[in-house]
Design an enzyme around this catalytic site. Structure first.
Site, PDB file in Angstrom:
ATOM      1  N   ASN A   1       0.837  -1.207   0.000  1.00  0.00           N
ATOM      2  CA  ASN A   1       0.000   0.000   0.000  1.00  0.00           C
ATOM      3  C   ASN A   1       0.872   1.258   0.000  1.00  0.00           C
ATOM      4  O   ASN A   1       2.053   1.201   0.338  1.00  0.00           O
ATOM      5  CB  ASN A   1      -0.966   0.019   1.206  1.00  0.00           C
ATOM      6  CG  ASN A   1      -0.463  -0.811   2.363  1.00  0.00           C
ATOM      7  OD1 ASN A   1       0.463  -0.414   3.065  1.00  0.00           O
ATOM      8  ND2 ASN A   1      -1.034  -1.996   2.540  1.00  0.00           N
TER       9      ASN A   1
ATOM     10  N   THR B   1      -7.038   0.982   2.992  1.00  0.00           N
ATOM     11  CA  THR B   1      -6.255  -0.154   3.463  1.00  0.00           C
ATOM     12  C   THR B   1      -6.166  -0.151   4.984  1.00  0.00           C
ATOM     13  O   THR B   1      -5.998   0.914   5.604  1.00  0.00           O
ATOM     14  CB  THR B   1      -4.827  -0.131   2.867  1.00  0.00           C
ATOM     15  OG1 THR B   1      -4.035  -1.103   3.548  1.00  0.00           O
ATOM     16  CG2 THR B   1      -4.146   1.216   3.023  1.00  0.00           C
TER      17      THR B   1
ATOM     18  N   GLU C   1      -3.738  -1.268   6.604  1.00  0.00           N
ATOM     19  CA  GLU C   1      -2.347  -1.044   6.999  1.00  0.00           C
ATOM     20  C   GLU C   1      -1.943   0.426   6.967  1.00  0.00           C
ATOM     21  O   GLU C   1      -0.794   0.754   7.292  1.00  0.00           O
ATOM     22  CB  GLU C   1      -1.417  -1.891   6.118  1.00  0.00           C
ATOM     23  CG  GLU C   1      -1.551  -3.370   6.466  1.00  0.00           C
ATOM     24  CD  GLU C   1      -0.630  -4.280   5.682  1.00  0.00           C
ATOM     25  OE1 GLU C   1      -0.100  -3.851   4.638  1.00  0.00           O
ATOM     26  OE2 GLU C   1      -0.456  -5.417   6.110  1.00  0.00           O
TER      27      GLU C   1
ATOM     28  N   HIS D   1       6.040  -6.204  -0.279  1.00  0.00           N
ATOM     29  CA  HIS D   1       6.622  -7.488   0.125  1.00  0.00           C
ATOM     30  C   HIS D   1       7.625  -7.938  -0.937  1.00  0.00           C
ATOM     31  O   HIS D   1       7.477  -9.029  -1.499  1.00  0.00           O
ATOM     32  CB  HIS D   1       5.533  -8.559   0.281  1.00  0.00           C
ATOM     33  CG  HIS D   1       4.355  -8.161   1.110  1.00  0.00           C
ATOM     34  ND1 HIS D   1       3.081  -8.673   0.917  1.00  0.00           N
ATOM     35  CD2 HIS D   1       4.247  -7.294   2.158  1.00  0.00           C
ATOM     36  CE1 HIS D   1       2.250  -8.150   1.799  1.00  0.00           C
ATOM     37  NE2 HIS D   1       2.927  -7.302   2.553  1.00  0.00           N
TER      38      HIS D   1
HETATM   39 ZN   LIG Z   1       1.792  -6.091   4.076  1.00  0.00          ZN
END
Ligand SMILES: [Zn+2]
Length: 357
Positions: A117, A161, A163, A184
């Site tokens: 994100n 999101t 996060e 990631h």
């Molecule tokens: Zn993540």
């Protein structure tokens, strides 16, 4: 044959004391340089190489400022003001940039499924961010969300999101942080899920743009516990490895935050390869200190006061620094273990000598 003279040619002529041939053709910047030019000295023009014809006349080189600037105290408040702001030309431009970065990130294999994100602070209490449950490779400007600094959604047709709380946790603690990138990427995430950071003093670019990578303790993704761990660690580290999860980078603008993601992923990949061939070779602490000076001059977050971090002289240089406030349970040394290699070699020699008897 007539020769075209550039500003660089004029500068060289001035330095050598030569003269122009009568049929010389002058570029506009060469004419400027010949007449004394706006401000550039002959030696500076000569040093400018092939670019000279286009740069003569400038007082200095500039790098475009990409940071989003807002007027303090001027946040939109009413629903109508927020809606107008959300679709304003500047915000629309920023949304398109995030869409572009999402495609680039997805194309580099940094975002599995709907992972990763982005966020950009666009006011005292307003942040633009990506939505939940969406591939970063197929976002559009219409998918973006607007939240306040506590994560409450202010605008956008999709849900933000979960996060973003980790992004906001850094922004609240570190005023230099205006944009965050979470992803990631495989090699950096391999270090993160092992609770390790990559080696220092092996790659000048990494020393300048990343410095010491931080390690934030594990927390369930999307929870305040995870957000606080990342926030604490992000105060002194513009690149945070989230243990058993992924990577967070931050900067004054979102493009630079993404560059840091590229930098650290490349460094982790290269380091893994180097470990396999007995490396990496480290440069000296003196060399590293010079890079730290460049890092400081570039306005990166200062890491001089990190007690738990060191450069090449640190006994834990490969392990890296664990954020003191929230150390992960285990952070063993990464990669090549000199003592273990010696032991394996000794045992192997003993077995071979026994077999040869
Ligand atoms: Zn993540």
């Amino acid at each position: 044959m007539k020769k075209v003279f550039t500003a660089k040619d004029i500068a060289e002529l001035k330095l050598s004391g030569g003269s122009l041939p009568p049929d010389a053709i002058l570029t506009p910047s060469a004419k400027e340089a010949l007449s004394g030019g706006p401000q550039k000295t002959a030696s500076a023009a000569a040093n400018a190489g092939g670019e000279s014809s286009s740069v003569v006349g400038r007082k200095e080189y500039t790098i475009p400022v990409k940071e989003y600037k807002w007027t303090p105290g001027g946040d939109p408040k009413t629903p109508q003001e927020l809606e107008k702001f959300f679709f304003s030309p500047k915000i629309q431009e920023l949304k398109k940039l995030i869409v572009d970065l999402g495609r680039r990130s997805y194309g580099k294999n940094y975002n599995d499924g709907n992972g990763g994100n982005f966020s950009v602070r666009v006011g005292d209490n307003i942040v633009l961010c990506t939505p939940t449950m969406i591939s970063k490779g197929s976002m559009s400007a219409d998918d973006m969300c607007l939240v306040d600094m506590d994560g409450n959604q202010l605008a956008g047709r999709r849900k933000r999101t979960s996060e973003v709380l980790a992004h906001l946790a850094i922004m609240k603690r570190q005023p230099m942080c205006k944009a965050c990138c979470h992803a990631h990427p495989p090699h950096a995430t391999a270090f993160a899920i092992s609770g390790k950071t990559p080696p220092r003093c092996v790659n000048p670019e990494t020393e300048i743009f990343i410095g010491q990578v931080g390690l934030a303790d594990y927390g369930t993704p999307g929870t305040q516990k995870m957000a606080d761990a990342v926030g604490e660690c992000g105060v002194d580290h513009d690149c945070v490895f989230m243990v058993n999860h992924g990577v967070m980078t931050w900067a004054a603008d979102i493009e630079t935050a993404f560059w840091k993601m590229e930098n650290v992923e490349a460094h982790c990949f290269t380091s893994m390869l180097a470990f396999q061939i007995g490396g990496p070779r480290k440069f000296s602490e003196k060399d590293a200190r010079e890079l730290v000076k460049i890092r400081d001059a570039m306005g990166m977050v200062n890491q001089e006061n990190l007690k738990e971090c060191g450069l090449c002289d640190s006994a834990d240089e490969v392990r890296g620094c664990v954020c003191a406030s929230k150390p992960p349970a285990q952070a063993p040394s990464a990669g090549y273990d000199c003592e273990a290699e010696k032991l394996v070699s000794k045992i192997t020699n003993m077995i071979i000598s026994e077999l040869n008897k």
